[in-house]
Design a protein around this motif. Structure first.
Motif, PDB file in Angstrom:
ATOM      1  N   VAL A 172      95.321 100.398  35.083  1.00  0.00           N
ATOM      2  CA  VAL A 172      93.864 100.324  35.022  1.00  0.00           C
ATOM      3  C   VAL A 172      93.462  99.917  33.615  1.00  0.00           C
ATOM      4  CG1 VAL A 172      93.424 101.960  36.875  1.00  0.00           C
ATOM      5  CG2 VAL A 172      93.749 102.812  34.557  1.00  0.00           C
ATOM      6  N   GLU A 173      92.420  99.105  33.514  1.00  0.00           N
ATOM      7  CA  GLU A 173      92.114  98.462  32.238  1.00  0.00           C
ATOM      8  C   GLU A 173      91.822  99.452  31.118  1.00  0.00           C
ATOM      9  OE1 GLU A 173      89.272  94.777  30.799  1.00  0.00           O
ATOM     10  OE2 GLU A 173      90.270  94.738  32.742  1.00  0.00           O
ATOM     11  N   HIS A 174      91.174 100.568  31.423  1.00  0.00           N
ATOM     12  CA  HIS A 174      90.848 101.519  30.358  1.00  0.00           C
ATOM     13  C   HIS A 174      92.064 102.299  29.873  1.00  0.00           C
ATOM     14  CE1 HIS A 174      91.122 105.092  32.944  1.00  0.00           C
ATOM     15  NE2 HIS A 174      90.475 104.410  33.862  1.00  0.00           N
ATOM     16  N   SER A 175      93.232 102.090  30.522  1.00  0.00           N
ATOM     17  CA  SER A 175      94.463 102.747  30.087  1.00  0.00           C
ATOM     18  C   SER A 175      95.486 101.771  29.505  1.00  0.00           C
ATOM     19  CB  SER A 175      95.105 103.498  31.267  1.00  0.00           C
ATOM     20  OG  SER A 175      94.289 104.564  31.692  1.00  0.00           O
ATOM     21  N   ARG A 176      95.109 100.512  29.365  1.00  0.00           N
ATOM     22  CA  ARG A 176      96.036  99.529  28.809  1.00  0.00           C
ATOM     23  C   ARG A 176      96.150  99.692  27.295  1.00  0.00           C
ATOM     24  NH1 ARG A 176      94.240  94.344  32.642  1.00  0.00           N
ATOM     25  NH2 ARG A 176      94.468  95.523  34.594  1.00  0.00           N
ATOM     26  N   ILE A 177      97.162  99.059  26.711  1.00  0.00           N
ATOM     27  CA  ILE A 177      97.570  99.426  25.350  1.00  0.00           C
ATOM     28  C   ILE A 177      96.507  99.176  24.290  1.00  0.00           C
ATOM     29  CG2 ILE A 177     100.009  99.166  25.834  1.00  0.00           C
ATOM     30  CD1 ILE A 177      99.929  96.499  24.419  1.00  0.00           C
ATOM     31  N   PHE A 178      95.615  98.207  24.475  1.00  0.00           N
ATOM     32  CA  PHE A 178      94.601  97.932  23.468  1.00  0.00           C
ATOM     33  C   PHE A 178      93.224  98.485  23.842  1.00  0.00           C
ATOM     34  CE2 PHE A 178      97.198  94.025  22.041  1.00  0.00           C
ATOM     35  CZ  PHE A 178      97.858  94.782  21.089  1.00  0.00           C
ATOM     36  N   ILE A 200      94.371  89.449  24.864  1.00  0.00           N
ATOM     37  CA  ILE A 200      93.866  90.695  24.272  1.00  0.00           C
ATOM     38  C   ILE A 200      92.907  91.396  25.232  1.00  0.00           C
ATOM     39  CG2 ILE A 200      92.491  91.694  22.415  1.00  0.00           C
ATOM     40  CD1 ILE A 200      95.229  90.894  21.513  1.00  0.00           C
ATOM     41  N   GLN A 201      92.017  90.634  25.841  1.00  0.00           N
ATOM     42  CA  GLN A 201      91.074  91.234  26.786  1.00  0.00           C
ATOM     43  C   GLN A 201      91.804  91.808  27.994  1.00  0.00           C
ATOM     44  OE1 GLN A 201      88.358  87.978  27.518  1.00  0.00           O
ATOM     45  NE2 GLN A 201      86.955  88.635  25.893  1.00  0.00           N
ATOM     46  N   GLU A 202      92.830  91.117  28.445  1.00  0.00           N
ATOM     47  CA  GLU A 202      93.603  91.629  29.585  1.00  0.00           C
ATOM     48  C   GLU A 202      94.353  92.898  29.204  1.00  0.00           C
ATOM     49  OE1 GLU A 202      94.437  91.302  33.665  1.00  0.00           O
ATOM     50  OE2 GLU A 202      93.025  90.227  32.380  1.00  0.00           O
ATOM     51  N   SER A 203      94.621  93.067  27.897  1.00  0.00           N
ATOM     52  CA  SER A 203      95.287  94.275  27.403  1.00  0.00           C
ATOM     53  C   SER A 203      94.309  95.424  27.190  1.00  0.00           C
ATOM     54  CB  SER A 203      95.995  93.976  26.068  1.00  0.00           C
ATOM     55  OG  SER A 203      96.884  92.897  26.185  1.00  0.00           O
ATOM     56  N   GLY A 204      93.036  95.185  27.479  1.00  0.00           N
ATOM     57  CA  GLY A 204      92.035  96.229  27.340  1.00  0.00           C
ATOM     58  C   GLY A 204      91.241  96.188  26.062  1.00  0.00           C
ATOM     59  N   GLY A 205      91.546  95.247  25.150  1.00  0.00           N
ATOM     60  CA  GLY A 205      90.867  95.178  23.870  1.00  0.00           C
ATOM     61  C   GLY A 205      89.583  94.361  23.907  1.00  0.00           C
ATOM     62  N   ARG A 206      88.798  94.510  22.869  1.00  0.00           N
ATOM     63  CA  ARG A 206      87.570  93.728  22.721  1.00  0.00           C
ATOM     64  C   ARG A 206      87.777  92.730  21.584  1.00  0.00           C
ATOM     65  NH1 ARG A 206      81.830  96.720  22.559  1.00  0.00           N
ATOM     66  NH2 ARG A 206      82.519  97.068  24.704  1.00  0.00           N
ATOM     67  N   VAL A 207      87.346  91.488  21.790  1.00  0.00           N
ATOM     68  CA  VAL A 207      87.628  90.403  20.854  1.00  0.00           C
ATOM     69  C   VAL A 207      86.344  89.844  20.256  1.00  0.00           C
ATOM     70  CG1 VAL A 207      88.677  88.128  20.578  1.00  0.00           C
ATOM     71  CG2 VAL A 207      89.718  89.791  22.120  1.00  0.00           C
ATOM     72  N   TYR A 208      86.404  89.602  18.936  1.00  0.00           N
ATOM     73  CA  TYR A 208      85.291  88.983  18.219  1.00  0.00           C
ATOM     74  C   TYR A 208      85.824  87.790  17.430  1.00  0.00           C
ATOM     75  CZ  TYR A 208      82.970  93.469  19.090  1.00  0.00           C
ATOM     76  OH  TYR A 208      82.438  94.594  19.675  1.00  0.00           O
TER      77      TYR A 208
END
Length: 271
Positions: A172-178, A200-208
């Motif tokens: 689940v996305e909120h449990s991915r590594i980033f 990065i987004q698929e890993s759960g992170g937010r990108v700027y």
């Protein structure tokens, strides 16, 4: 720079020192799970429905044309880019990656970003031969060994989080590594920026975009990920500036790993 990464804010199952707990299953439990999977998939399907509703990314698979035809003949679809795959993933689509061995290609890494092991193309042959969507676990490929690290994840068939998801359901996305981490991305190449952002987004992170950072956003960044040959590295940032190789190590380890000294060069060539 040689500062350890700060894993505060991650929602992963971490131990006291910030590392992901990796467990292996006892063989009896593994057999029970395989028997349960087989029991639910032993009904033969029409050829055109075996891979229905599944999308596939192909990473260095040869002969590519023949593999594409085989997937499409079983009702599956082939996606060309990780940017397209990210859009499908956001809408809940089922995506699997087919490869030949552990790699650091963007498509292979896209699978790791989801917490899934890519599959050997023999998986497709087995589906076609048995006329069912077979258990994927015997066809999984190792995540790869992080550079300059002695330990890697256990074989996919023994990795508990993957087994618990039958090898096909992403974390689940909120449990991915980033998850919970903010990243800046800097590069002169639009494909680099687009692909890194998707992973990065698929890993759960937010990108700027590192070129359009406000002071408030810059203060929240975990690091800025740069293209290796970037001529103008962002200045005035208090966070670490790293190359994409750091992301590769995190994905292969399925945890946020310490930053490495810039002189300790990463070696990956097939992104």
């Amino acid at each position: 720079r040689n500062r350890d990464s700060n894993t505060n804010g991650s929602n992963n199952d971490n131990n006291s020192n910030g590392s992901r707990r990796i467990h292996t299953k006892k063989s009896p439990r593994k057999r029970q799970k395989q028997e349960r999977i087989q029991a639910t998939t032993n009904q033969k399907l029409p050829k055109s429905e075996i891979l229905k509703d599944y999308y596939f990314l192909l990473s260095k698979v040869k002969p590519a044309d023949a593999v594409v035809k085989k997937i499409e003949s079983m009702g599956g679809s082939v996606v060309e880019t990780v940017v397209q795959a990210r859009k499908i993933s956001k809408s809940g689509g089922k995506i699997l990656v087919i490869s030949d061995k552990p790699r650091t290609t963007k498509k292979f890494l896209f699978s790791l970003a989801r917490g899934l092991a890519p599959l050997k193309k023999k998986f497709l042959d087995a589906c076609l031969h048995q006329s069912v969507f077979v258990d994927v676990l015997p066809y999984t490929i190792n995540f790869g060994i992080p550079q300059n690290q002695e330990k890697c994840l256990p074989m996919p068939e023994k990795w508990v989080p993957l087994l618990d998801r039958d090898g096909v359901h992403p974390e689940v996305e909120h449990s991915r590594i980033f998850s919970g981490f903010n990243f800046g991305v800097a590069g002169d190449s639009k494909p680099f920026l687009d692909n890194v952002t998707a992973i990065i987004q698929e890993s759960g992170g937010r990108v700027y975009s590192a070129s359009k950072l406000s002071k408030s956003v810059a203060a929240k960044l975990h690091c800025v990920i740069c293209q290796r040959d970037l001529e103008r590295v962002p200045k005035g940032l208090e966070c670490e500036i790293v190359v994409f190789g750091w992301v590769v190590e995190c994905l292969q380890s399925q945890e946020v790993v310490p930053f490495r000294h810039p002189d300790d060069a990463y070696d990956f060539t097939d992104f």
